[in-house]
Design a protein around this motif. Sequence first.
Motif, PDB file in Angstrom:
ATOM      1  N   LEU A   1       0.883  -1.157   0.000  1.00  0.00           N
ATOM      2  CA  LEU A   1       0.000   0.000   0.000  1.00  0.00           C
ATOM      3  C   LEU A   1       0.923   1.210   0.000  1.00  0.00           C
ATOM      4  O   LEU A   1       1.689   1.404   0.946  1.00  0.00           O
ATOM      5  CB  LEU A   1      -0.885   0.003   1.250  1.00  0.00           C
ATOM      6  CG  LEU A   1      -1.604   1.303   1.600  1.00  0.00           C
ATOM      7  CD1 LEU A   1      -2.521   1.748   0.481  1.00  0.00           C
ATOM      8  CD2 LEU A   1      -2.384   1.132   2.898  1.00  0.00           C
ATOM      9  N   ILE A   2       0.888   1.974  -1.079  1.00  0.00           N
ATOM     10  CA  ILE A   2       1.794   3.122  -1.204  1.00  0.00           C
ATOM     11  C   ILE A   2       0.949   4.387  -1.260  1.00  0.00           C
ATOM     12  O   ILE A   2       0.713   4.973  -2.326  1.00  0.00           O
ATOM     13  CB  ILE A   2       2.725   2.983  -2.435  1.00  0.00           C
ATOM     14  CG1 ILE A   2       3.427   1.626  -2.423  1.00  0.00           C
ATOM     15  CG2 ILE A   2       3.756   4.120  -2.446  1.00  0.00           C
ATOM     16  CD1 ILE A   2       4.317   1.354  -3.614  1.00  0.00           C
ATOM     17  N   ARG A   3       0.473   4.803  -0.100  1.00  0.00           N
ATOM     18  CA  ARG A   3      -0.363   6.002  -0.005  1.00  0.00           C
ATOM     19  C   ARG A   3       0.392   7.243  -0.445  1.00  0.00           C
ATOM     20  O   ARG A   3      -0.196   8.182  -0.975  1.00  0.00           O
ATOM     21  CB  ARG A   3      -0.827   6.213   1.433  1.00  0.00           C
ATOM     22  CG  ARG A   3      -1.815   5.208   1.927  1.00  0.00           C
ATOM     23  CD  ARG A   3      -2.222   5.554   3.366  1.00  0.00           C
ATOM     24  NE  ARG A   3      -2.896   4.459   4.020  1.00  0.00           N
ATOM     25  CZ  ARG A   3      -4.211   4.311   4.044  1.00  0.00           C
ATOM     26  NH1 ARG A   3      -4.981   5.176   3.457  1.00  0.00           N
ATOM     27  NH2 ARG A   3      -4.751   3.288   4.671  1.00  0.00           N
ATOM     28  N   GLU A   4       1.691   7.254  -0.200  1.00  0.00           N
ATOM     29  CA  GLU A   4       2.506   8.443  -0.482  1.00  0.00           C
ATOM     30  C   GLU A   4       2.586   8.793  -1.968  1.00  0.00           C
ATOM     31  O   GLU A   4       2.940   9.912  -2.319  1.00  0.00           O
ATOM     32  CB  GLU A   4       3.938   8.250   0.069  1.00  0.00           C
ATOM     33  CG  GLU A   4       4.001   7.952   1.544  1.00  0.00           C
ATOM     34  CD  GLU A   4       3.744   6.476   1.897  1.00  0.00           C
ATOM     35  OE1 GLU A   4       3.601   6.196   3.099  1.00  0.00           O
ATOM     36  OE2 GLU A   4       3.670   5.628   0.982  1.00  0.00           O
TER      37      GLU A   4
ATOM     38  N   GLU B   1       3.560  16.561  -8.931  1.00  0.00           N
ATOM     39  CA  GLU B   1       3.669  15.984  -7.596  1.00  0.00           C
ATOM     40  C   GLU B   1       4.537  14.728  -7.605  1.00  0.00           C
ATOM     41  O   GLU B   1       5.347  14.520  -6.698  1.00  0.00           O
ATOM     42  CB  GLU B   1       2.283  15.656  -7.028  1.00  0.00           C
ATOM     43  CG  GLU B   1       1.487  16.865  -6.635  1.00  0.00           C
ATOM     44  CD  GLU B   1       0.177  16.544  -5.940  1.00  0.00           C
ATOM     45  OE1 GLU B   1      -0.492  17.508  -5.533  1.00  0.00           O
ATOM     46  OE2 GLU B   1      -0.182  15.347  -5.787  1.00  0.00           O
ATOM     47  N   LEU B   2       4.399  13.910  -8.626  1.00  0.00           N
ATOM     48  CA  LEU B   2       5.228  12.705  -8.723  1.00  0.00           C
ATOM     49  C   LEU B   2       6.702  13.069  -8.857  1.00  0.00           C
ATOM     50  O   LEU B   2       7.570  12.432  -8.246  1.00  0.00           O
ATOM     51  CB  LEU B   2       4.784  11.840  -9.906  1.00  0.00           C
ATOM     52  CG  LEU B   2       3.431  11.152  -9.757  1.00  0.00           C
ATOM     53  CD1 LEU B   2       3.018  10.504 -11.076  1.00  0.00           C
ATOM     54  CD2 LEU B   2       3.449  10.138  -8.622  1.00  0.00           C
ATOM     55  N   ALA B   3       6.992  14.094  -9.632  1.00  0.00           N
ATOM     56  CA  ALA B   3       8.383  14.540  -9.797  1.00  0.00           C
ATOM     57  C   ALA B   3       8.970  15.012  -8.469  1.00  0.00           C
ATOM     58  O   ALA B   3      10.182  14.878  -8.244  1.00  0.00           O
ATOM     59  CB  ALA B   3       8.455  15.650 -10.839  1.00  0.00           C
ATOM     60  N   ASP B   4       8.126  15.550  -7.598  1.00  0.00           N
ATOM     61  CA  ASP B   4       8.580  16.029  -6.290  1.00  0.00           C
ATOM     62  C   ASP B   4       8.548  14.948  -5.221  1.00  0.00           C
ATOM     63  O   ASP B   4       8.795  15.233  -4.046  1.00  0.00           O
ATOM     64  CB  ASP B   4       7.697  17.205  -5.831  1.00  0.00           C
ATOM     65  CG  ASP B   4       7.957  18.470  -6.636  1.00  0.00           C
ATOM     66  OD1 ASP B   4       9.031  18.578  -7.263  1.00  0.00           O
ATOM     67  OD2 ASP B   4       7.065  19.344  -6.633  1.00  0.00           O
ATOM     68  N   ASN B   5       8.244  13.715  -5.606  1.00  0.00           N
ATOM     69  CA  ASN B   5       8.085  12.622  -4.648  1.00  0.00           C
ATOM     70  C   ASN B   5       8.878  11.393  -5.102  1.00  0.00           C
ATOM     71  O   ASN B   5       8.307  10.318  -5.304  1.00  0.00           O
ATOM     72  CB  ASN B   5       6.592  12.300  -4.505  1.00  0.00           C
ATOM     73  CG  ASN B   5       6.297  11.449  -3.307  1.00  0.00           C
ATOM     74  OD1 ASN B   5       7.190  11.022  -2.596  1.00  0.00           O
ATOM     75  ND2 ASN B   5       5.026  11.175  -3.091  1.00  0.00           N
ATOM     76  N   PRO B   6      10.194  11.535  -5.280  1.00  0.00           N
ATOM     77  CA  PRO B   6      10.976  10.431  -5.850  1.00  0.00           C
ATOM     78  C   PRO B   6      11.003   9.170  -4.988  1.00  0.00           C
ATOM     79  O   PRO B   6      11.108   8.068  -5.537  1.00  0.00           O
ATOM     80  CB  PRO B   6      12.375  11.027  -6.006  1.00  0.00           C
ATOM     81  CG  PRO B   6      12.419  12.172  -5.049  1.00  0.00           C
ATOM     82  CD  PRO B   6      11.022  12.700  -4.974  1.00  0.00           C
ATOM     83  N   GLU B   7      10.880   9.297  -3.680  1.00  0.00           N
ATOM     84  CA  GLU B   7      10.930   8.100  -2.826  1.00  0.00           C
ATOM     85  C   GLU B   7       9.725   7.188  -3.077  1.00  0.00           C
ATOM     86  O   GLU B   7       9.884   5.972  -3.203  1.00  0.00           O
ATOM     87  CB  GLU B   7      10.983   8.487  -1.338  1.00  0.00           C
ATOM     88  CG  GLU B   7      12.226   9.252  -0.945  1.00  0.00           C
ATOM     89  CD  GLU B   7      12.123  10.753  -1.203  1.00  0.00           C
ATOM     90  OE1 GLU B   7      10.997  11.267  -1.438  1.00  0.00           O
ATOM     91  OE2 GLU B   7      13.167  11.422  -1.210  1.00  0.00           O
ATOM     92  N   ALA B   8       8.538   7.775  -3.136  1.00  0.00           N
ATOM     93  CA  ALA B   8       7.338   6.965  -3.367  1.00  0.00           C
ATOM     94  C   ALA B   8       7.348   6.368  -4.767  1.00  0.00           C
ATOM     95  O   ALA B   8       6.974   5.204  -4.966  1.00  0.00           O
ATOM     96  CB  ALA B   8       6.079   7.798  -3.148  1.00  0.00           C
TER      97      ALA B   8
END
Length: 126
Positions: free
Chosen positions: A44-47, A75-82
């Motif tokens: 489950l990857i809520r992030e 938003e995805l570009a700013d969230n590399p860990e998720a």
Amino acid sequence: MTAIHAIRIARVYDDLEGISGARVLVDGVWPRGVSREGLQLDDLIREVAPSTALRKWFGHDPPRWTEFRDRYRAELADNPEAVARCLDWCRAGPVALLFGAKDRDHNQAVVLRDHLRASLHGEMPS
């Protein structure tokens, strides 16, 4: 060279019996009326879901789709860990990105699938 495995999307309310590979829920909110046991999730990857503000703004309104897609990509570009966590599943084998929205064509899983495919192919997501 990295193997490219299938990335499918499926609605959590569908019959998921025929879904092979990892099952990853990519919603920020748990889908109503669905048990955790019933989904048989691998992760489950809520992030990786759109922000609450973006999700509420979009409201699954198709005329807002293009702008939603652009904002969510940012938003995805700013969230590399998720995104990296999703990519790890994609590199390991086939993946089904699960979502709860009624609209199969205008939801975050569609955008995320395209983003992950582009990332795996070494392209800039468009």
